[in-house]
Structure formats: structure tokens, C-alpha cells
Design an enzyme around this catalytic site. Structure first.
Site, PDB file in Angstrom:
ATOM      1  N   HIS A  27       0.864  -1.187   0.000  1.00  0.00           N
ATOM      2  CA  HIS A  27       0.000   0.000   0.000  1.00  0.00           C
ATOM      3  C   HIS A  27       0.904   1.243   0.000  1.00  0.00           C
ATOM      4  O   HIS A  27       2.017   1.196   0.551  1.00  0.00           O
ATOM      5  CB  HIS A  27      -0.875  -0.060   1.268  1.00  0.00           C
ATOM      6  CG  HIS A  27      -1.805   1.094   1.422  1.00  0.00           C
ATOM      7  ND1 HIS A  27      -1.395   2.306   1.937  1.00  0.00           N
ATOM      8  CD2 HIS A  27      -3.114   1.225   1.135  1.00  0.00           C
ATOM      9  CE1 HIS A  27      -2.425   3.141   1.951  1.00  0.00           C
ATOM     10  NE2 HIS A  27      -3.487   2.506   1.470  1.00  0.00           N
ATOM     11  N   PRO A  28       0.459   2.336  -0.599  1.00  0.00           N
ATOM     12  CA  PRO A  28       1.343   3.513  -0.749  1.00  0.00           C
ATOM     13  C   PRO A  28       2.012   4.032   0.531  1.00  0.00           C
ATOM     14  O   PRO A  28       3.099   4.601   0.457  1.00  0.00           O
ATOM     15  CB  PRO A  28       0.398   4.570  -1.329  1.00  0.00           C
ATOM     16  CG  PRO A  28      -0.609   3.777  -2.089  1.00  0.00           C
ATOM     17  CD  PRO A  28      -0.803   2.500  -1.331  1.00  0.00           C
ATOM     18  N   VAL A  29       1.402   3.841   1.701  1.00  0.00           N
ATOM     19  CA  VAL A  29       2.088   4.341   2.905  1.00  0.00           C
ATOM     20  C   VAL A  29       3.154   3.370   3.413  1.00  0.00           C
ATOM     21  O   VAL A  29       3.939   3.731   4.282  1.00  0.00           O
ATOM     22  CB  VAL A  29       1.106   4.673   4.064  1.00  0.00           C
ATOM     23  CG1 VAL A  29       0.171   5.797   3.674  1.00  0.00           C
ATOM     24  CG2 VAL A  29       0.345   3.450   4.543  1.00  0.00           C
ATOM     25  N   LYS A  30       3.190   2.149   2.899  1.00  0.00           N
ATOM     26  CA  LYS A  30       4.154   1.163   3.407  1.00  0.00           C
ATOM     27  C   LYS A  30       5.543   1.418   2.806  1.00  0.00           C
ATOM     28  O   LYS A  30       5.704   2.305   1.971  1.00  0.00           O
ATOM     29  CB  LYS A  30       3.659  -0.258   3.115  1.00  0.00           C
ATOM     30  CG  LYS A  30       2.206  -0.529   3.577  1.00  0.00           C
ATOM     31  CD  LYS A  30       2.045  -0.612   5.086  1.00  0.00           C
ATOM     32  CE  LYS A  30       0.607  -0.461   5.537  1.00  0.00           C
ATOM     33  NZ  LYS A  30      -0.245  -1.624   5.388  1.00  0.00           N
ATOM     34  N   THR A  31       6.531   0.638   3.216  1.00  0.00           N
ATOM     35  CA  THR A  31       7.929   0.980   2.916  1.00  0.00           C
ATOM     36  C   THR A  31       8.251   0.933   1.420  1.00  0.00           C
ATOM     37  O   THR A  31       9.033   1.736   0.931  1.00  0.00           O
ATOM     38  CB  THR A  31       8.870   0.078   3.728  1.00  0.00           C
ATOM     39  OG1 THR A  31       8.494   0.218   5.100  1.00  0.00           O
ATOM     40  CG2 THR A  31      10.318   0.479   3.575  1.00  0.00           C
TER      41      THR A  31
END
Ligand SMILES: *Cc1c(COP(=O)(O)O)cnc(C)c1O
Length: 387
Positions: free
Chosen positions: A191-195
Site C-alpha cells: 500500500h502507498p504508505v508502506k515501505t
């Protein structure tokens, strides 16, 4: 003029990522193609696991892990209450019951003590899996959790979307989260907020070839090709799902994965800058506690704030931060409090989760932050708290 809002997290997409996607789009395969396996191989190698199976998202990864273990209706799965909804929901997808474990109020993590307490609440149900969450990116105490799970006849499935790049040191050995030396499987999300980001995307790692094969079959409708069968032939021994991650997104994942060392170093540098800048705000503001064995690549810069001592509320602080261009988020509302779970299991008393929830706030942390942003965030927090 107000400055642009710093979100609590966001992706870092660069020109070569875009070029990798464009190249995949010009190729022959949009979905099942050679880049899927290339991404899986590279990912397995990065985290030190024997197998990695790409799938549609982190939630699908969790669902597949439950299916691969053959978790049955009425059996039990233990998940911490401080996590994203999906960690608990995956048990419900297969009809199993979630037994919520409490967490340490300083770190937000499930601990051997909170797991041992949860084990007293199985009420006769057969326990199949324990799902530790490496909340914020700090590693749970895996050897002790695995020993407790094994004594109870269950395995660990690590829900690891926060901890890509994190290492841990138990005794003398350094291990990488995702190498699954203590667990049956570990799950990741892109997901876009993950690393690393692919938009939607997920991965399951395992060292068990049979589990890996089962994950692959279940991710694509449960279809298998019997050896020596006619070329058009497929069989479905049991129904699976369409949880594939397309070739074009695997191209993005492969490109992003190459940047993990740089992203990790940047996250570590920003986290270190935060610790230094936040120190004068103690004791009202304290960073989440780091376990001694954990060498994290933090996904979230979570702090614990004594809002009462500062004479304010979290809502007022969130709004004051926003007015100064600083985004923030709460990770997480205890899952056992969700209306669905309250209806199923009634009100639970999990004081560690409540204490964590009362004080936690995640501040912006992502590789694209500018060097001055940490000071800007901490100044805004200081002002918001009247310190
Ligand atoms: C992001 C996340 C998930 C779900 O991943 P998706 O890719 O959004 O489905 C599950 N568990 C945790 C702890 C997460 O942070």
C-alpha cells in the site's frame, strides 16, 4: 501562505519506477507474466526466505495464509487488538474466531505475557495461529511468542507490513523480518504508505515448499494442472480466489525493492532526528518504546502523548498540527472495540490496548521528507501542546 501538508506517510515514486511500469506495459503480459516471479525471487532473497508468493494486497496475503493453513470454522486465531482491521478479519473470512491479545502500552506490541493471557481465553476452541504484528516497524519477541504458540499446538503467522527492512537480534543471531525462522508465514503489504509501494500489492513469505505451492494455487482460483494432462486442461480440487498481483505492478515492486536500502537508511535517519528533536518534549511526549532486540526500519513515527498533562485533547492537537501543515494519524483504534467485534464477543477488558490508544499519535515519516521537516513537525507539536 501556508506550507503544503506533510502526510503521516506517502510513497516515493521516481522516474525509473515509472520507466519500469511503462516497459511492462509495452510487454506481452499485463497480469501473469515473468515479472511476477522476478519480484517474488527478489523479495524472498531480500528478506531471507525460501519462498515468496505475490498477491493482490496485504489483506489477501492474510486471507491466503489462513486458507493455506486450512483454518476451520470454530477454530481460534489470536491477533493483537492494536493493529489494522485486516489482521483480525482474515480469521473471520475462514469462519474462525478471533481471540484478541492485549499489547504492551509503551510499545503497542503483543508480548509473551499478553499472548499467555490470551491463551487463557480460548474457551475450548482449537488454536491454529497466532498473528503477531510488528507494529510501527519494531520486531515482536518472536522466539518466545513462537514457543508459546507451539505449546498451544499453533503456529505464528507474522503480519509484517510495517517491518520490511527491520532486523532483530535474539541472542547472537541477527535475523530479518520475513525470513520466517520462527513462523509458518509472514505477510507484507505494498500500500502507498508502506515501505515500498505498488498501489495495491501484497506478499507472503514461507520456508515451507508445500505451503508456498498451496498459496500459489489458492491465489488463482484453486486451479491446478495435472501432470501429463491435455494442454487445455485444469482441475479445481478446491475453490480459490483471484488474488493475483499483475505483472505490471510487480515491475513497480521490483523497481521499488531495489531502493529498499536507500529508503530504509532514510527512514532510520529521520527516526533518529525525531528522537533527538522530541527529547526536550518529555515527559509529555515520549516516542513509542523500542524493544531491546529490535533494529527497526520504522514505518510509523508513533509518539505517546499525555494530552491530559498538557491540558488538551488529541482532537485539538490533531487540528492544531493540521493548521500548521502537519498531518498525523492514530494507529490504531483497538480492533476489539469495533461494533462488529463487540457484537460478536462483547466488551473486552484490554488495558494495554486502551492505554496505547489513549496516547498514540503517528507523525509524518517517509523517505521524501526534507531535512528540515522533522524540526518543523516537532515545532508544530510543541506549539500545539503549549510546551
Ligand atoms: C496495511 C496493513 C494491512 C493490510 O494491507 P493492505 O495491502 O492494505 O490490504 C494488514 N495489516 C497491517 C498491520 C497493515 O499495516
Amino acid at each position: 501562505m501556508s506550507e503544503p501538508l506533510l502526510p503521516y506517510g506517502r510513497q516515493t515514486i521516481e522516474d525509473d519506477d515509472i520507466a519500469a511500469v511503462a516497459e511492462a506495459l509495452r510487454g506481452d503480459f499485463l497480469t501473469t507474466g515473468p515479472t511476477v516471479e522476478a519480484f517474488e525471487h527478489a523479495f524472498a532473497e531480500t528478506v531471507g526466505a525460501r519462498h515468496a508468493v505475490a498477491c493482490a494486497n496485504g489483506t489477501a496475503a492474510l486471507h491466503l495464509s489462513m486458507l493455506a493453513l486450512d483454518v476451520q470454522p470454530g477454530e481460534a486465531v489470536i491477533a493483537p487488538s492494536i493493529t489494522f482491521l485486516a489482521t483480525a478479519n482474515c480469521a473471520r473470512y475462514v469462519g474462525a474466531d478471533v481471540v484478541f491479545a492485549d499489547v504492551d502500552p509503551q510499545s503497542g506490541l503483543m508480548t509473551p505475557d499478553t499472548l499467555a493471557e490470551a491463551l487463557t481465553r480460548l474457551e475450548g476452541r482449537r488454536l491454529r495461529a497466532v498473528l503477531p504484528v510488528h507494529l510501527r516497524g519494531d520486531a515482536c519477541e518472536l522466539p518466545a511468542l513462537a514457543a508459546l504458540a507451539a505449546d498451544a499446538g499453533a503456529v505464528l503467522v507474522e503480519d509484517a507490513p510495517h517491518a520490511l527492512g527491520t532486523t532483530a537480534r535474539f541472542g547472537n543471531a541477527s535475523e530479518i523480518i520475513g525470513d520466517v525462522r520462527h513462523s509458518a508465514m509472514a505477510t507484507f503489504s505494498f500500500h502507498p504508505v508502506k515501505t515500498i509501494a505498488t498501489g495495491e500489492g501484497g506478499m507472503v513469505t514461507t520456508n515451507d515448499a508445500a505451503l508456498a505451492e498451496r498459496l500459489r494455487v489458492l491465489r488463482s482460483h484453486g486451479m491446478v494442472r495435472p501432470p501429463g494432462a491435455d494442454p487445455w486442461c485444469y482441475e479445481m480440487p478446491e475453490p480459490g480466489f483471484n488474488y493475483r498481483l499483475p505483472d505490471v505492478l510487480c515491475a513497480l515492486g521490483l523497481s521499488q525493492l531495489k531502493k529498499l536500502p536507500r529508503f530504509a537508511a532514510r527512514r532510520r535517519a529521520l527516526a533518529a532526528a525525531y528522537l533527538e528533536a522530541l527529547a526536550p518534549l518529555a515527559p509529555v511526549v515520549r516516542p513509542a518504546a523500542r524493544p531491546a532486540w529490535s533494529e527497526p526500519v520504522l514505518h510509523l513515527m508513533a509518539v505517546l502523548i499525555d494530552f491530559e498533562a498538557a491540558g488538551t485533547t488529541r482532537r485539538a492537537v490533531v487540528e492544531a498540527l493540521k493548521a500548521r501543515g502537519v498531518g498525523s494519524q492514530v494507529h490504531y483504534i483497538p480492533v476489539h472495540r469495533q461494533p462488529y467485534y463487540q457484537r460478536l464477543y462483547g466488551a473486552l477488558d484490554l488495558p494495554g490496548a486502551e492505554a496505547w490508544y489513549a496516547r498514540c499519535l503517528s507523525l509524518p515519516l517517509y523517505p521524501g521528507m526534507a531535512d528540515g521537516d522533522v524540526a518543523r513537525v516537532v515545532a508544530a507539536l510543541k506549539a500545539a501542546l503549549g510546551l
